[in-house]
Design a protein around this motif. Structure first.
Motif, mmCIF file in Angstrom:
data_model
loop_
_atom_site.group_PDB
_atom_site.id
_atom_site.type_symbol
_atom_site.label_atom_id
_atom_site.label_comp_id
_atom_site.label_asym_id
_atom_site.label_seq_id
_atom_site.Cartn_x
_atom_site.Cartn_y
_atom_site.Cartn_z
ATOM 1 N N SER A 23 0.845 -1.200 0.000
ATOM 2 C CA SER A 23 0.000 0.000 0.000
ATOM 3 C C SER A 23 0.876 1.245 0.000
ATOM 4 N N LEU A 24 1.976 1.204 0.730
ATOM 5 C CA LEU A 24 2.894 2.350 0.740
ATOM 6 C C LEU A 24 3.517 2.555 -0.646
ATOM 7 N N ILE A 25 3.930 1.465 -1.268
ATOM 8 C CA ILE A 25 4.571 1.578 -2.584
ATOM 9 C C ILE A 25 3.572 2.080 -3.630
ATOM 10 N N LEU A 39 -5.788 10.249 -2.391
ATOM 11 C CA LEU A 39 -6.155 10.331 -0.972
ATOM 12 C C LEU A 39 -6.750 9.010 -0.475
ATOM 13 N N THR A 40 -7.651 8.383 -1.279
ATOM 14 C CA THR A 40 -8.234 7.115 -0.824
ATOM 15 C C THR A 40 -7.141 6.060 -0.675
ATOM 16 N N GLY A 41 -6.169 6.080 -1.585
ATOM 17 C CA GLY A 41 -5.054 5.141 -1.469
ATOM 18 C C GLY A 41 -4.282 5.381 -0.179
ATOM 19 N N PHE A 42 -4.063 6.644 0.121
ATOM 20 C CA PHE A 42 -3.347 6.974 1.354
ATOM 21 C C PHE A 42 -4.123 6.500 2.579
ATOM 22 N N LEU A 43 -5.454 6.656 2.554
ATOM 23 C CA LEU A 43 -6.253 6.242 3.708
ATOM 24 C C LEU A 43 -6.221 4.721 3.886
ATOM 25 N N VAL A 44 -6.213 3.988 2.767
ATOM 26 C CA VAL A 44 -6.112 2.528 2.870
ATOM 27 C C VAL A 44 -4.763 2.156 3.493
ATOM 28 N N PHE A 45 -3.715 2.837 3.030
ATOM 29 C CA PHE A 45 -2.385 2.616 3.602
ATOM 30 C C PHE A 45 -2.393 2.914 5.102
ATOM 31 N N LEU A 46 -2.967 4.064 5.464
ATOM 32 C CA LEU A 46 -3.011 4.464 6.872
ATOM 33 C C LEU A 46 -3.752 3.408 7.703
ATOM 34 N N GLY A 47 -4.907 2.955 7.184
ATOM 35 C CA GLY A 47 -5.690 1.959 7.899
ATOM 36 C C GLY A 47 -4.895 0.688 8.132
ATOM 37 N N SER A 48 -4.170 0.238 7.101
ATOM 38 C CA SER A 48 -3.454 -1.030 7.256
ATOM 39 C C SER A 48 -2.288 -0.872 8.244
#
Lengths: 358, 444
Positions: free
Chosen positions: B30-32, B128-137
């Motif tokens: 997710s970070l990558i 932003l949605t990608g970042f939020l998924v990363f943050l959640g994980s």
């Protein structure tokens, strides 16, 4: 604090049943009604963006049960060992049915995962009713046979069924005629709920037909609910005591009754969301009515030797419950924002979003 | 009784091992992907968005696998470890419930938008949605490690007369000295897995088509992340975790390192097999003084051996613990070497020509998974025979009413189901990888 957390737990579970309920319902309808590829696609689209978040309500409710009522969590999860693990397996099959289907373009591949998705949805709807039935009926806490306890007073173990299927037998099973009755009610209402969601969110080809079926299914719900309420007296003494003590509470079963009857008007609703609102209300109000009737018990005892598990004798100590309420309130506000954003973006009909296509 | 604990432990070990194959990729990948999306926003080069799209497909499958194998984990605390749940629920229930509220809702609400909402949302919101998924994980990892940290090094509790653990200091759960090092170490390890997967797939493409544009991007990004992650996972984070083990679980440390007898100027063991009958290591190759130095920054300091402690307090599976630890450390060292060589060649712009190195990158893809698993085995075998270190024994944590026959039944069910899932996952990921290879060949 115990009461606060009990209400939190019930609310989260009720939201879970309403949300995952509609996607189970869509799964059941998918199994019997969706004959062509276009309809199948529309049905998948209607739940695709949501089902995963819906399922989180189950996990989050489990988390709340774990930390607020650890004894109930420990006792019921180990006592209902087999059906719970089977629920897990079904949830797994259902998820891969949804997510793996679009990965390979082949009719047999589609067939396998469509069936996995539909059948597991159906069984889950049945299982959740059975689960509710078991909690309402109570369990043999301490495993008492002939007045002798096998386990500690707060533990039990239920096999899937016993030979008589009788909810009064000394050695109970998960499946008896009473829990099966609740399972069937749950199956019907969740099917109706899913149909209402499809009417609301899609233009599938058999939409009008679904309205006819809702009338049949709802007749079934009314009939079985009447039997259920009558037999409830057989399974449990004076189930309405709490309501008679606080007559104002009758308003909740009344909401449930009105919503159930309103579902018969499904053909004359002006807005396509109305049916879904009524089936949601019916589920929530019935769920709370059951909880009020049982209050303060969470897990009744079927024997007279051991006390039932109540919200008071199973709750975690005050300090943790108070701290928990701070972060929970903060958390639930965030969750509300997510839910709002999610449903706002996927508003209207979902026929064309192409869920699961790569 | 014996076989009951055995099956309970087997089921937990099997389901958690299988489960954790997926989140380790979810968290790092997710970070990558967020990086790919970010680079696309900054440079407007379409290839970065294509790279993000490719990995999102694999991410989606991987995420689902993580979710469906994760739900059984939460359930099993109650189904198989009821006594443990009853006794510690008011403490670790907090962190587990917080994971649901703060992480799972975040991930799952935005995952659908991230995967299917790009057109609906526009590029910035999609990022932003990608970042939020990363943050959640990553939050999910935080709460899980907070839970595990409490089991490794319990804090902020008191024990009542009936044996129940009661929380009396909430913030202690998150200031637990065990937590931060373990979390950073774990997250870096997940990034190691992900960078090897990204670089490995990149190498697979470039080896067959030197100008494969996505392949070259994957290779570059994978190696850049890889060189950072493989180093940080060892120094400083791995070192910090080891120091915690020395401080709080000295017996575990002795067993991990294979130190049976207390040694002045202790040597570090590179290779050797624990011989439990004679309580020594067979076929040892070791370097004197290094263990003392790594542990205490002094070549002379004494390192206590297992012989100093009562045998009842020893980890239950000393050889297993020793091997798990040495596999992790050994592979970690090799990873640094591979990534260092790759980075050097990348820097000189020669990596796509170095066929032997590309082959190594492809073939090394499974090993970070093994290293991550071995790392967790080190932590968990190191804690045995305790569930809550020094306070609650594993044998007192099981469900009192579930028979071993039932647990074996469900264990067999999980094994069958997960083998099926694993095969399907590999086939489907393979299909995605292969399709991309063909597509770019056609367009070239």
């Amino acid at each position: 604090m115990e009461l606060f957390w009990y209400i939190v737990l019930l609310s989260m579970l009720a939201i879970y049943v309403v949300l995952d309920g509609y996607d189970f319902g869509v799964g059941i309808i998918h199994l019997f009604f969706a004959k062509n590829e276009k309809d199948k696609k529309i049905l998948k689209n209607a739940i695709g963006p949501f089902w995963d978040a819906n399922e989180v309500w189950l996990i989050a409710s489990g988390g709340v049960l774990f930390f607020a009522f650890p004894l109930v969590y420990a006792s019921s999860f180990s006592g209902f060992y087999l059906p719970l693990i089977m629920i897990l397996w079904l949830l797994i099959f259902r998820a891969i049915g949804l997510e793996f289907r679009g990965q390979v373009k082949n009719v047999l591949w589609y067939k396998i995962w469509d069936t996995a998705f539909g059948v597991s949805s159906l069984l889950l709807a049945l299982f959740f009713g059975l689960a509710l039935g078991n909690v309402v009926r109570g369990v043999n806490l301490g495993g008492v046979i002939d007045g002798v306890a096998k386990y500690d007073e707060s533990y039990f173990f239920l096999p899937l069924w016993n030979s008589t299927l009788n909810p009064h037998a000394e050695s109970l099973g998960i499946i008896d005629w009473f829990t099966l009755l609740l399972g069937l009610i749950s199956l019907l209402i969740i099917t109706i709920h899913g149909a209402n969601w499809l009417i609301f969110k899609t233009n599938c080809s058999f939409k009008e037909n679904l309205k006819n079926y809702i009338l049949y299914w709802n007749s079934g719900v009314v009939f079985l609910t009447i039997i259920g309420i009558i037999t409830w007296h057989y399974v449990r003494e004076n189930p309405f005591d709490n309501f008679n003590k606080n007559p104002i509470l009758w308003i909740i079963p009344l909401i449930s009754l009105i919503s159930m009857l309103m579902l018969f008007r499904v053909k004359s609703f002006k807005k396509e969301s109305t049916g879904f609102i009524y089936s949601s209300l019916f589920i929530i109000a019935s769920f709370f009515s059951t909880a009020i009737a049982m209050f303060p018990e969470i897990l009744p005892s079927s024997n007279t030797i051991h006390e039932p598990l109540t919200i008071y004798n199973s709750a975690a100590p005050e300090y943790g419950l108070i701290i928990g309420s701070y972060w929970w309130i903060f958390g639930v506000i965030l969750v509300m924002i997510y839910v709002f954003v999610q449903y706002r973006i996927f508003k209207g009909k979902l026929d064309g979003i192409n869920y699961g296509e790569h | 009784m014996e076989d009951m604990i055995f099956y309970d432990r087997m089921q937990f070990a099997f389901t958690i091992t299988f489960h954790y194959l997926f989140p380790q990729l979810t968290m790092g990948l997710s970070l990558i992907i967020v990086f790919f999306k970010g680079k696309f926003l900054l440079t407007k080069k379409e290839n970065y968005n294509k790279a993000a799209h490719f990995w999102m497909k694999i991410f989606a499958l991987n995420f689902v696998m993580g979710v469906i194998t994760g739900i059984p984990m939460e359930f099993q605390f109650g189904t198989n470890w009821a006594r443990f749940s009853e006794l510690t629920g008011s403490v670790i229930g907090q962190t587990l419930a917080m994971e649901g509220m703060f992480s799972f809702f975040l991930e799952s609400s935005f995952l659908g938008l991230f995967l299917f909402g790009e057109k609906l949302l526009g590029q910035k919101l999609h990022f932003l949605t990608g970042f939020l998924v990363f943050l959640g994980s990553w939050l999910s990892g935080w709460f899980i490690i907070a839970t595990n940290a409490w089991m490794q090094h319990p804090v902020g509790y008191e024990i009542l007369e009936n044996g129940k653990f009661v929380l009396n200091n909430f913030s202690a759960l998150f200031t637990n000295p065990w937590l931060l090092p373990a979390y950073l170490h774990n997250q870096m390890a997940s990034l190691v897995t992900s960078s090897f997967v990204v670089a490995g797939i990149g190498a697979f493409y470039v080896l067959q088509n030197k100008n494969h544009s996505l392949g070259r991007i994957f290779l570059r990004m994978g190696v850049q992340f890889g060189i950072v992650a493989t180093i940080i996972v060892a120094v400083p984070t791995g070192d910090m975790v080891a120091k915690n083990v020395v401080k709080y679980q000295p017996i575990t440390f002795a067993a991990m390192e294979g130190v049976f007898e207390t040694e002045q100027s202790a040597s570090i063991v590179l290779i050797g097999q624990p011989n439990m009958q004679e309580q020594k290591l067979d076929n040892v190759i070791k370097v004197p003084g290094i263990l003392s130095f790594l542990t205490y920054k002094n070549f002379e300091t004494e390192v206590k051996g297992l012989n100093e402690y009562d045998k009842k307090l020893w980890p239950t599976n000393v050889p297993g613990l020793y091997y798990a630890y040495h596999i992790m450390v050994g592979l970690g060292t090799i990873f640094i070497l591979i990534m260092f060589l790759s980075f050097l060649n990348l820097w000189k712009k020669k990596l796509p020509n170095r066929k032997w190195l590309l082959w190594i990158l492809i073939l090394s893809m499974p090993f970070p998974y093994i290293a991550n698993t071995a790392g967790w085995y080190t932590a968990e075998l190191g804690r045995q025979p305790w569930l809550v270190y020094n306070l609650l024994e594993t044998q007192h944590g099981t469900s009192p009413t579930v028979s071993s026959g039932n647990t074996l039944f469900t264990l067999l069910g999980f094994i069958g189901l997960y083998l099926l899932l694993g095969m399907l996952f590999l086939v489907l990921v393979g299909k995605i990888v292969y399709k991309e290879l063909k597509q770019e060949k056609i367009t070239n």
